[in-house]
Design an enzyme around this catalytic site. Structure first.
Site, PDB file in Angstrom:
ATOM      1  N   ASP A  43       0.841  -1.208   0.000  1.00 25.99           N
ATOM      2  CA  ASP A  43       0.000   0.000   0.000  1.00 25.99           C
ATOM      3  C   ASP A  43       0.873   1.255   0.000  1.00 25.99           C
ATOM      4  OD1 ASP A  43       0.872  -0.212   2.615  1.00 25.99           O
ATOM      5  OD2 ASP A  43      -1.079   0.224   3.514  1.00 25.99           O
ATOM      6  N   SER A  44       2.199   1.061   0.016  1.00 23.79           N
ATOM      7  CA  SER A  44       3.116   2.178  -0.228  1.00 23.79           C
ATOM      8  C   SER A  44       2.872   2.781  -1.610  1.00 23.79           C
ATOM      9  CB  SER A  44       4.578   1.724  -0.099  1.00 23.79           C
ATOM     10  OG  SER A  44       4.815   0.573  -0.873  1.00 23.79           O
ATOM     11  N   ASP A  82      -1.057  -5.957  -0.233  1.00 26.52           N
ATOM     12  CA  ASP A  82      -1.435  -5.368   1.055  1.00 26.52           C
ATOM     13  C   ASP A  82      -2.930  -5.135   1.156  1.00 26.52           C
ATOM     14  OD1 ASP A  82       0.736  -5.060   2.744  1.00 26.52           O
ATOM     15  OD2 ASP A  82       1.358  -3.151   1.858  1.00 26.52           O
ATOM     16  N   LYS A 112      -1.237  -9.271   2.779  1.00 22.84           N
ATOM     17  CA  LYS A 112      -0.440  -8.883   3.949  1.00 22.84           C
ATOM     18  C   LYS A 112      -1.247  -7.870   4.736  1.00 22.84           C
ATOM     19  CE  LYS A 112       3.367  -6.096   3.616  1.00 22.84           C
ATOM     20  NZ  LYS A 112       2.922  -4.908   4.365  1.00 22.84           N
ATOM     21  N   GLU A 114      -1.175  -5.442   8.633  1.00 23.88           N
ATOM     22  CA  GLU A 114      -0.338  -4.920   9.711  1.00 23.88           C
ATOM     23  C   GLU A 114      -1.015  -5.125  11.063  1.00 23.88           C
ATOM     24  OE1 GLU A 114       0.562  -0.788   8.867  1.00 23.88           O
ATOM     25  OE2 GLU A 114       1.267  -1.247   6.836  1.00 23.88           O
ATOM     26  N   GLU A 181       9.421  -4.620  10.202  1.00 21.95           N
ATOM     27  CA  GLU A 181       9.859  -3.322   9.669  1.00 21.95           C
ATOM     28  C   GLU A 181      10.298  -2.387  10.795  1.00 21.95           C
ATOM     29  OE1 GLU A 181       7.164  -1.379   6.943  1.00 21.95           O
ATOM     30  OE2 GLU A 181       8.380   0.448   6.903  1.00 21.95           O
TER      31      GLU A 181
END
Ligand code: KIV
Length: 279
Positions: A43-44, A82, A112, A114, A181
């Site tokens: 999602d960057s 993401d 993925k 978080e 991270e």
């Protein structure tokens, strides 16, 4: 066709897992010429492709759109996509529905997300629905407002313990790998040794089971300031800038297009057209 077994195989053999982000067809075509193991459609893309200040505005539709483009260039590689901010927090049903859309519509192999304990019931629901889950702990960018910025995590006892316990919990419920991270190297090393599933580091030192970087950061396409943990492996951005300046120059001084870039018409036909239209 790469499949999820590559993660366990590499954990057991000790061969590092190589992962890079990718968000578009042309870049994915370049990666198709390499031996890269895994693509992350992160999602960057909110920062890198959309110019947003952070990843918060990214939507499920954005993730699907970019994953499809990457999949078109890389039919066989393992793609992790993401889940964007707030798409896996509200309820188990909504989490499975959102992840299901990503998997069904985009061609991603896995998602993925978080976080740890706070989303664990939703992670369990995904795994029960046969959706492979990669975890992401430490400096999780979607939580930057809670952290008070993009700060290294796990430097005090409580946050370090929380990261360790979240990693164990994610493994216990069936995550197949975890991104670590922005945490100290020693903490990442310890977690990587404790877990049977692989860890993939970004700003987590050299002892994780694999590494991931953002494509544009690693190859010099991001002209902004890079974080300490990034190594720039190529300067494609400067190459492109030089190329654009040559283009401008050649167009202005009329050396482009040259003979070899130009199409021809037969002399007879041209004379006929000329006699009809030009006096
Ligand atoms: O979105 C992303 O690119 C990521 C990586 C930096 C791990 O999550």
């Amino acid at each position: 066709m790469e499949d999820i077994t590559l993660f366990q195989k590499k954990k057991l053999s000790g061969e590092k897992i190589t992962m890079l982000t990718c968000y578009d067809y042309s870049s994915a075509k370049l990666l198709a010429e390499t031996d890269l193991d895994v693509i992350l459609v992160g999602d960057s893309l909110g920062n890198v492709m959309q110019g947003q200040k952070n990843t918060i505005p990214v939507t499920i539709d954005d993730m699907i759109y970019h994953t499809k483009a990457v999949r078109n260039a890389l039919p066989d590689i393992f793609i992790v996509t993401d889940m964007p901010f707030l798409s896996y927090h509200v309820s188990k049903e909504e989490t499975v529905k959102n992840a299901g859309r990503i998997i069904k519509e985009s061609g991603a192999n896995a998602i993925k997300l978080e976080g740890g304990i706070e989303i664990i019931d939703n992670v369990k629901a995904l795994i029960a629905a046969k959706i492979p889950v990669m975890g992401h702990l430490g400096l999780t960018p979607q939580s930057f407002q809670v952290f008070g910025g993009f700060k290294v995590q796990g430097k005090d006892y409580n946050t370090a313990k929380r990261i360790i316990e979240d990693a164990l919990l994610l493994q216990e419920v069936g995550a197949f790998a975890i991104v670590l991270e922005g945490i100290p190297e020693k903490l990442a090393t310890m977690i990587s040794k404790m877990l049977k599933i692989p860890t993939i580091g970004i700003g987590a030192g050299n002892n994780t089971d694999g590494q991931v970087l953002v494509f544009q950061d690693a190859f010099g396409i991001n002209m902004g300031k890079l974080p300490r943990f990034v190594k720039q492996f190529a300067n494609a951005g400067q190459e492109i800038i030089n190329g654009v300046n040559s283009y401008i120059n050649d167009v202005k001084n009329k050396s482009f297009p040259a003979e070899e870039h130009t199409y021809k018409i037969s002399e007879d036909l041209f004379e006929k057209l000329e006699s009809e239209y030009i006096k």
